[in-house]
Scaffold this motif. Structure first.
Motif, PDB file in Angstrom:
ATOM      1  N   ASN A   1       1.118  -0.989  -0.428  1.00  0.00           N
ATOM      2  CA  ASN A   1      -0.027  -0.228  -0.004  1.00  0.00           C
ATOM      3  C   ASN A   1       0.888   1.391   0.292  1.00  0.00           C
ATOM      4  O   ASN A   1       0.842   1.945   0.453  1.00  0.00           O
ATOM      5  CB  ASN A   1      -0.840  -0.081   1.118  1.00  0.00           C
ATOM      6  CG  ASN A   1      -1.763  -1.364   1.529  1.00  0.00           C
ATOM      7  OD1 ASN A   1      -2.575  -1.125   0.059  1.00  0.00           O
ATOM      8  ND2 ASN A   1      -1.861  -2.092   2.492  1.00  0.00           N
ATOM      9  N   VAL A   2       1.941   1.071  -0.750  1.00  0.00           N
ATOM     10  CA  VAL A   2       2.541   2.387  -1.046  1.00  0.00           C
ATOM     11  C   VAL A   2       3.471   3.165   0.209  1.00  0.00           C
ATOM     12  O   VAL A   2       3.849   3.773   0.462  1.00  0.00           O
ATOM     13  CB  VAL A   2       2.178   4.237  -1.539  1.00  0.00           C
ATOM     14  CG1 VAL A   2       2.346   4.569  -2.431  1.00  0.00           C
ATOM     15  CG2 VAL A   2       0.582   2.976  -2.638  1.00  0.00           C
ATOM     16  N   GLY A   3       3.180   2.017   1.182  1.00  0.00           N
ATOM     17  CA  GLY A   3       4.713   1.900   2.355  1.00  0.00           C
ATOM     18  C   GLY A   3       5.788   1.972   1.649  1.00  0.00           C
ATOM     19  O   GLY A   3       6.599   1.562   0.419  1.00  0.00           O
TER      20      GLY A   3
ATOM     21  N   CYS B   1       9.439  -0.349   7.639  1.00  0.00           N
ATOM     22  CA  CYS B   1       8.329   0.424   6.684  1.00  0.00           C
ATOM     23  C   CYS B   1       8.103   1.177   7.548  1.00  0.00           C
ATOM     24  O   CYS B   1       7.337   1.573   8.559  1.00  0.00           O
ATOM     25  CB  CYS B   1       6.953  -1.045   6.306  1.00  0.00           C
ATOM     26  SG  CYS B   1       7.080  -1.756   4.676  1.00  0.00           S
ATOM     27  N   THR B   2       8.014   2.618   6.152  1.00  0.00           N
ATOM     28  CA  THR B   2       7.145   3.585   7.150  1.00  0.00           C
ATOM     29  C   THR B   2       5.763   3.317   5.749  1.00  0.00           C
ATOM     30  O   THR B   2       5.905   3.203   4.495  1.00  0.00           O
ATOM     31  CB  THR B   2       7.746   4.993   6.655  1.00  0.00           C
ATOM     32  OG1 THR B   2       9.196   4.990   7.413  1.00  0.00           O
ATOM     33  CG2 THR B   2       7.055   5.947   6.881  1.00  0.00           C
ATOM     34  N   CYS B   3       4.640   3.703   6.849  1.00  0.00           N
ATOM     35  CA  CYS B   3       3.359   3.320   5.836  1.00  0.00           C
ATOM     36  C   CYS B   3       3.120   4.285   5.669  1.00  0.00           C
ATOM     37  O   CYS B   3       3.350   6.117   5.980  1.00  0.00           O
ATOM     38  CB  CYS B   3       2.423   2.288   6.895  1.00  0.00           C
ATOM     39  SG  CYS B   3       3.409   1.117   7.610  1.00  0.00           S
TER      40      CYS B   3
ATOM     41  N   CYS C   1       2.888  -2.631   5.966  1.00  0.00           N
ATOM     42  CA  CYS C   1       1.140  -2.103   6.075  1.00  0.00           C
ATOM     43  C   CYS C   1       0.592  -2.356   4.870  1.00  0.00           C
ATOM     44  O   CYS C   1       0.071  -2.104   4.632  1.00  0.00           O
ATOM     45  CB  CYS C   1       2.645  -1.092   4.882  1.00  0.00           C
ATOM     46  SG  CYS C   1       3.841   0.123   5.195  1.00  0.00           S
ATOM     47  N   THR C   2       0.523  -3.759   5.937  1.00  0.00           N
ATOM     48  CA  THR C   2      -1.483  -4.985   4.779  1.00  0.00           C
ATOM     49  C   THR C   2      -2.154  -4.030   6.101  1.00  0.00           C
ATOM     50  O   THR C   2      -3.528  -4.377   5.011  1.00  0.00           O
ATOM     51  CB  THR C   2      -0.618  -5.989   5.466  1.00  0.00           C
ATOM     52  OG1 THR C   2      -0.197  -6.292   6.637  1.00  0.00           O
ATOM     53  CG2 THR C   2       0.869  -6.184   4.143  1.00  0.00           C
TER      54      THR C   2
END
Length: 244
Positions: A182-184, A193-195, A204-205
């Protein structure tokens, strides 16, 4: 000219020119010229004078006595029939025998343009002017020490000792397989991850939280409210002590 060995059958004819006929067993006489030695028969050496039939080409000039051509215009060979050498020798000179470069001291290669010295047991490819390093040493001259970087799922780049990771892996040691949904965006150094867009979770799911927190903020871990001091409740709407 050819050497005519001394022989007791040689006889001088006209001194002091020292021309004579040298008779060899089973061979016809040959015209000879004494070049050195004493006049005793067993000590005299002769050189055969041969009529020179050499033809110098490409404007070469003939030295009849030596039966040798002095070539002009860069032409080569006994009769000046070989074309001029066109080899460029940057730091050396051209051999007229084979048109190869004869390099000055410290230079090598087909055009004498390579002065690379391979260190630490490396070997030089003169044609490419490139070192083949040994023992893990690196660099143009094999002067850089071996890489010690551990690449768990990949290989070491010998130019900079960085890891080149296998497909599906990332990070300084190729030990991170995390994919941000999701574009993280992935921080490869920390493998986190940076969500974006409120999405949550390590990858980021998890969908964005919809919890309303009146006096506080939403925890992105579990979507629960984290109330400001003095407030409590599912939405942080209740005052501690029951008074406003």
């Amino acid at each position: 000219m050819h050497v005519c060995w001394w022989s007791p059958r040689c006889r001088l004819q006209q001194a002091p020119v020292y021309d004579g006929m040298c008779q060899r067993e089973g061979q016809p006489g040959e015209l000879c010229l004494r070049v050195y030695g004493r006049l005793e028969w067993s000590q005299v050496w002769y050189v055969v004078l041969v009529d020179c039939s050499l033809k110098c080409q490409n404007e070469g000039t003939l030295d009849n006595a030596a039966c040798k051509c002095a070539c002009a215009g860069g032409y080569r060979g006994r009769d000046c029939s070989k074309p001029p050498c066109t080899t460029e020798c940057v730091n050396g000179k051209v051999s007229q025998e084979n048109c190869a470069c004869e390099c000055n001291e410290g230079w090598t290669g087909p055009t004498c343009a390579c002065n690379l010295k391979c260190q630490n047991g490396g070997t030089l490819d003169q044609a490419k002017c490139r070192c083949a390093c040994a023992g893990g040493y690196r660099g143009a001259a094999c002067s850089l020490p071996p890489c010690t970087t551990p690449c768990i799922n990949g290989k070491v780049n010998q130019e900079n000792c960085a890891c080149e990771c296998s497909e599906g892996w990332s990070g300084p040691k190729c030990d991170c397989s995390l994919k941000c949904a999701n574009v993280g965006s992935l921080d490869k150094d920390s493998c986190t991850c940076t969500c974006a867009g409120g999405y949550r979770g390590a990858d980021c799911t998890q969908p964005p939280c919809k919890t309303e927190c009146i006096n506080g903020k939403v925890s992105q871990k579990n979507c629960a409210c984290e109330c400001t001091k003095g407030w409590y409740g599912p939405k942080c709407g209740e005052l501690v002590g029951g008074f406003f």
